[in-house]
Design a protein around this motif. Structure first.
Motif, PDB file in Angstrom:
ATOM      1  N   GLY A  12       0.587  -1.266  -0.041  1.00  0.00           N
ATOM      2  CA  GLY A  12      -0.077  -0.115   0.049  1.00  0.00           C
ATOM      3  C   GLY A  12       0.798   1.328   0.127  1.00  0.00           C
ATOM      4  O   GLY A  12       0.266   2.353  -0.029  1.00  0.00           O
ATOM      5  N   ASN A  13       2.134   1.178   0.165  1.00  0.00           N
ATOM      6  CA  ASN A  13       2.683   2.541   0.171  1.00  0.00           C
ATOM      7  C   ASN A  13       3.109   2.881  -1.506  1.00  0.00           C
ATOM      8  O   ASN A  13       4.091   2.463  -2.011  1.00  0.00           O
ATOM      9  CB  ASN A  13       4.135   2.292   0.838  1.00  0.00           C
ATOM     10  N   LYS A  14       2.542   3.764  -1.926  1.00  0.00           N
ATOM     11  CA  LYS A  14       2.577   4.198  -3.318  1.00  0.00           C
ATOM     12  C   LYS A  14       3.918   4.780  -3.556  1.00  0.00           C
ATOM     13  O   LYS A  14       4.263   4.720  -4.774  1.00  0.00           O
ATOM     14  CB  LYS A  14       1.363   5.111  -3.679  1.00  0.00           C
ATOM     15  N   GLU A  15       4.483   5.536  -2.378  1.00  0.00           N
ATOM     16  CA  GLU A  15       5.766   6.096  -2.847  1.00  0.00           C
ATOM     17  C   GLU A  15       7.004   5.024  -3.068  1.00  0.00           C
ATOM     18  O   GLU A  15       7.830   5.331  -3.696  1.00  0.00           O
ATOM     19  CB  GLU A  15       6.094   6.993  -1.676  1.00  0.00           C
ATOM     20  N   ALA A  16       6.591   3.754  -2.589  1.00  0.00           N
ATOM     21  CA  ALA A  16       7.663   2.747  -3.032  1.00  0.00           C
ATOM     22  C   ALA A  16       7.155   1.891  -4.135  1.00  0.00           C
ATOM     23  O   ALA A  16       7.823   0.918  -4.428  1.00  0.00           O
ATOM     24  CB  ALA A  16       7.699   1.789  -1.618  1.00  0.00           C
ATOM     25  N   SER A  17       6.238   2.381  -4.877  1.00  0.00           N
ATOM     26  CA  SER A  17       5.575   1.767  -6.049  1.00  0.00           C
ATOM     27  C   SER A  17       6.395   1.957  -7.238  1.00  0.00           C
ATOM     28  O   SER A  17       6.082   3.091  -8.084  1.00  0.00           O
ATOM     29  CB  SER A  17       4.045   1.753  -6.164  1.00  0.00           C
ATOM     30  N   PHE A  18       7.517   1.292  -7.421  1.00  0.00           N
ATOM     31  CA  PHE A  18       8.380   1.512  -8.837  1.00  0.00           C
ATOM     32  C   PHE A  18       7.485   0.588  -9.799  1.00  0.00           C
ATOM     33  O   PHE A  18       6.881  -0.075  -9.507  1.00  0.00           O
ATOM     34  CB  PHE A  18       9.625   1.306  -8.381  1.00  0.00           C
ATOM     35  N   LEU A  19       8.358   0.690 -11.069  1.00  0.00           N
ATOM     36  CA  LEU A  19       7.738  -0.317 -12.089  1.00  0.00           C
ATOM     37  C   LEU A  19       7.843  -1.768 -11.763  1.00  0.00           C
ATOM     38  O   LEU A  19       7.123  -2.454 -12.020  1.00  0.00           O
ATOM     39  CB  LEU A  19       8.485  -0.136 -13.333  1.00  0.00           C
ATOM     40  N   ILE A  51       7.589  -3.107  -9.055  1.00  0.00           N
ATOM     41  CA  ILE A  51       6.459  -3.385  -8.118  1.00  0.00           C
ATOM     42  C   ILE A  51       5.023  -3.646  -8.723  1.00  0.00           C
ATOM     43  O   ILE A  51       4.399  -4.405  -8.806  1.00  0.00           O
ATOM     44  CB  ILE A  51       6.282  -2.331  -7.059  1.00  0.00           C
ATOM     45  N   ILE A  52       4.950  -2.709  -9.647  1.00  0.00           N
ATOM     46  CA  ILE A  52       3.681  -2.826 -10.763  1.00  0.00           C
ATOM     47  C   ILE A  52       3.367  -4.238 -11.208  1.00  0.00           C
ATOM     48  O   ILE A  52       2.728  -4.622 -11.580  1.00  0.00           O
ATOM     49  CB  ILE A  52       3.686  -1.301 -11.615  1.00  0.00           C
ATOM     50  N   PHE A  53       4.710  -4.381 -12.066  1.00  0.00           N
ATOM     51  CA  PHE A  53       4.775  -5.517 -12.723  1.00  0.00           C
ATOM     52  C   PHE A  53       4.454  -6.808 -11.956  1.00  0.00           C
ATOM     53  O   PHE A  53       3.903  -7.417 -12.316  1.00  0.00           O
ATOM     54  CB  PHE A  53       6.141  -6.004 -13.437  1.00  0.00           C
ATOM     55  N   PHE A  54       5.051  -6.748 -10.846  1.00  0.00           N
ATOM     56  CA  PHE A  54       4.808  -7.981  -9.831  1.00  0.00           C
ATOM     57  C   PHE A  54       3.284  -8.060  -9.313  1.00  0.00           C
ATOM     58  O   PHE A  54       2.621  -9.315  -9.362  1.00  0.00           O
ATOM     59  CB  PHE A  54       5.665  -7.850  -8.585  1.00  0.00           C
ATOM     60  N   THR A  55       2.832  -6.937  -9.062  1.00  0.00           N
ATOM     61  CA  THR A  55       1.294  -6.781  -8.468  1.00  0.00           C
ATOM     62  C   THR A  55       0.284  -7.468  -9.289  1.00  0.00           C
ATOM     63  O   THR A  55      -0.590  -8.120  -9.221  1.00  0.00           O
ATOM     64  CB  THR A  55       1.189  -5.536  -7.955  1.00  0.00           C
ATOM     65  N   TYR A  56       0.659  -6.894 -10.958  1.00  0.00           N
ATOM     66  CA  TYR A  56      -0.198  -7.005 -11.809  1.00  0.00           C
ATOM     67  C   TYR A  56      -0.248  -8.555 -12.204  1.00  0.00           C
ATOM     68  O   TYR A  56      -1.184  -9.303 -12.684  1.00  0.00           O
ATOM     69  CB  TYR A  56      -0.171  -6.399 -12.945  1.00  0.00           C
ATOM     70  N   GLY A  57       1.201  -9.177 -12.188  1.00  0.00           N
ATOM     71  CA  GLY A  57       1.287 -10.371 -12.580  1.00  0.00           C
ATOM     72  C   GLY A  57       0.983 -11.742 -11.683  1.00  0.00           C
ATOM     73  O   GLY A  57       0.518 -12.639 -11.857  1.00  0.00           O
ATOM     74  N   PHE A  58       1.008 -11.010 -10.204  1.00  0.00           N
ATOM     75  CA  PHE A  58       1.008 -12.398  -9.444  1.00  0.00           C
ATOM     76  C   PHE A  58      -0.069 -11.840  -8.179  1.00  0.00           C
ATOM     77  O   PHE A  58      -0.409 -12.846  -7.398  1.00  0.00           O
ATOM     78  CB  PHE A  58       2.442 -12.571  -8.512  1.00  0.00           C
ATOM     79  N   GLN A  59      -0.409 -10.665  -7.922  1.00  0.00           N
ATOM     80  CA  GLN A  59      -1.399 -10.487  -6.940  1.00  0.00           C
ATOM     81  C   GLN A  59      -2.754 -10.177  -7.284  1.00  0.00           C
ATOM     82  O   GLN A  59      -3.630 -10.059  -6.615  1.00  0.00           O
ATOM     83  CB  GLN A  59      -0.760  -9.185  -6.131  1.00  0.00           C
ATOM     84  N   ARG A  60      -2.809  -9.474  -8.586  1.00  0.00           N
ATOM     85  CA  ARG A  60      -4.140  -9.113  -9.167  1.00  0.00           C
ATOM     86  C   ARG A  60      -4.670 -10.049 -10.171  1.00  0.00           C
ATOM     87  O   ARG A  60      -5.854  -9.637 -10.759  1.00  0.00           O
ATOM     88  CB  ARG A  60      -4.026  -7.700  -9.595  1.00  0.00           C
ATOM     89  N   GLY A  61      -3.972 -11.211 -10.418  1.00  0.00           N
ATOM     90  CA  GLY A  61      -4.533 -12.153 -11.416  1.00  0.00           C
ATOM     91  C   GLY A  61      -4.669 -11.727 -12.656  1.00  0.00           C
ATOM     92  O   GLY A  61      -5.546 -12.190 -13.509  1.00  0.00           O
ATOM     93  N   ARG A  62      -3.796 -10.878 -13.216  1.00  0.00           N
ATOM     94  CA  ARG A  62      -3.306 -10.155 -14.663  1.00  0.00           C
ATOM     95  C   ARG A  62      -2.119 -10.614 -15.151  1.00  0.00           C
ATOM     96  O   ARG A  62      -1.499  -9.759 -15.487  1.00  0.00           O
ATOM     97  CB  ARG A  62      -4.009  -8.848 -14.775  1.00  0.00           C
TER      98      ARG A  62
END
Length: 306
Positions: free
Chosen positions: A253-260, A262-273
């Motif tokens: 949830g820390n958007k300031e630490a959300s680099f690219l 992190i975005i790749f990982f969350t979409y690929g493994f946390q959000r089911g996309r």
């Protein structure tokens, strides 16, 4: 006699080549099985709507995933701010490469230290990025962080530094990265310094050139290939930073630490996309690959000329 010497020379050359392959082959096998092969196995996924690795019925969507980064509001609103944070970190991290790595290399070259000093500088490389991130979080804790308490006691700051804030991550994270890879970058620059012919340095000293003048007109022009190599590693490493961001709350949830990354990982493994995450990584990875390739070609050309 000449034929015998040619045969012996040919055998020695063949033997050297075989020895080189013995050392290179394990690395090539690991690189192929862990990098090249998975890349080509996962490449077809970017043309589907696959949700996860266990999704057995993905449908072909063509190039839709490639356009979602600019057409889907949810993705666009996350990717572009993350790109800005990543580029900002890359810029500051690149400065740390020279502040830490080049300074230590010049110190080693001019003063000279034994192998123990080199080992000490290299020790942070043995720590995981996750461990370094958690250590930094504890050092800059709002209430009990040692660094915050020390800086406040010295009067440097009026209130504790929030390492998870935008300013904290922007300045402290590059410092951590520069400290961690100081030994690696020092080795790159030191190898460039050691290739400088001593005669050129001695001639500059005889001509009365100051140390700053020797750096600008003698050292740095002959170290350009090393600078390019350091640039390639910094560019790729900055966009690949991940573990330290996890410790700073990038996945929680820390958007300031959300680099690219992190975005790749969350979409690929946390959000089911999974397909979207792989596509985003590919869209960023291809330009980086091209830039790295062009820099490498430039480095080889300059090294050949020198």
């Amino acid at each position: 006699m000449i034929n015998i010497e040619k045969r012996l020379g040919g055998r020695r050359a063949t033997r050297r080549i075989m020895i080189d392959w013995v050392f290179i082959l394990p690395q090539l096998i690991l690189f192929f099985t862990l990098t090249i092969l998975p890349f080509f196995m996962g490449l077809p996924t970017v043309f589907t709507d696959k949700l996860s690795f266990v999704d057995a019925n993905p449908e072909y969507v063509g190039l839709d995933n490639f356009t979602k980064v600019v057409t889907e509001p949810g993705i666009k609103d996350e990717v572009f701010p993350a790109l800005v944070r990543t580029v900002r970190f890359t810029t500051l991290n690149y400065a740390m490469v020279y502040i830490f790595g080049l300074s230590l290399a010049l110190l080693m070259y001019e003063v000279g230290f034994n192998g123990g000093f080199f080992t000490i500088i290299y020790l942070p490389m043995m720590l995981s990025g996750l461990a370094i991130g958690f250590i930094a979080t504890m050092l800059f804790s709002q209430s009990t962080g040692t660094m915050n308490l020390l800086l406040m006691h010295l009067g440097v700051i009026d209130k504790p530094i929030d390492i998870k804030s935008a300013s904290g991550i922007s300045f402290i994270l590059p410092l951590l990265s520069g400290w961690r890879y100081a030994g690696f970058n020092m080795a790159i620059f030191l190898s460039g310094l050691l290739t400088i012919p001593p005669e050129t340095i001695e001639a500059a000293i005889v001509d009365g050139a100051s140390y700053t003048q020797r750096l600008i007109y003698v050292y740095f022009p002959q170290m350009i290939p090393s600078f390019i190599i350091a640039t390639i590693f910094c560019l790729i490493g900055s966009f690949n930073i991940f573990d330290e961001l996890v410790a700073l709350g990038g996945l929680y949830g820390n958007k300031e630490a959300s680099f690219l990354s992190i975005i790749f990982f969350t979409y690929g493994f946390q959000r089911g996309r999974l397909a979207v995450g792989l596509t985003l990584a590919l869209e960023i990875g291809i330009p980086l690959f091209i830039m790295g390739l062009l820099l490498q070609l430039l480095q080889r050309r300059l090294q050949y000329r020198s």
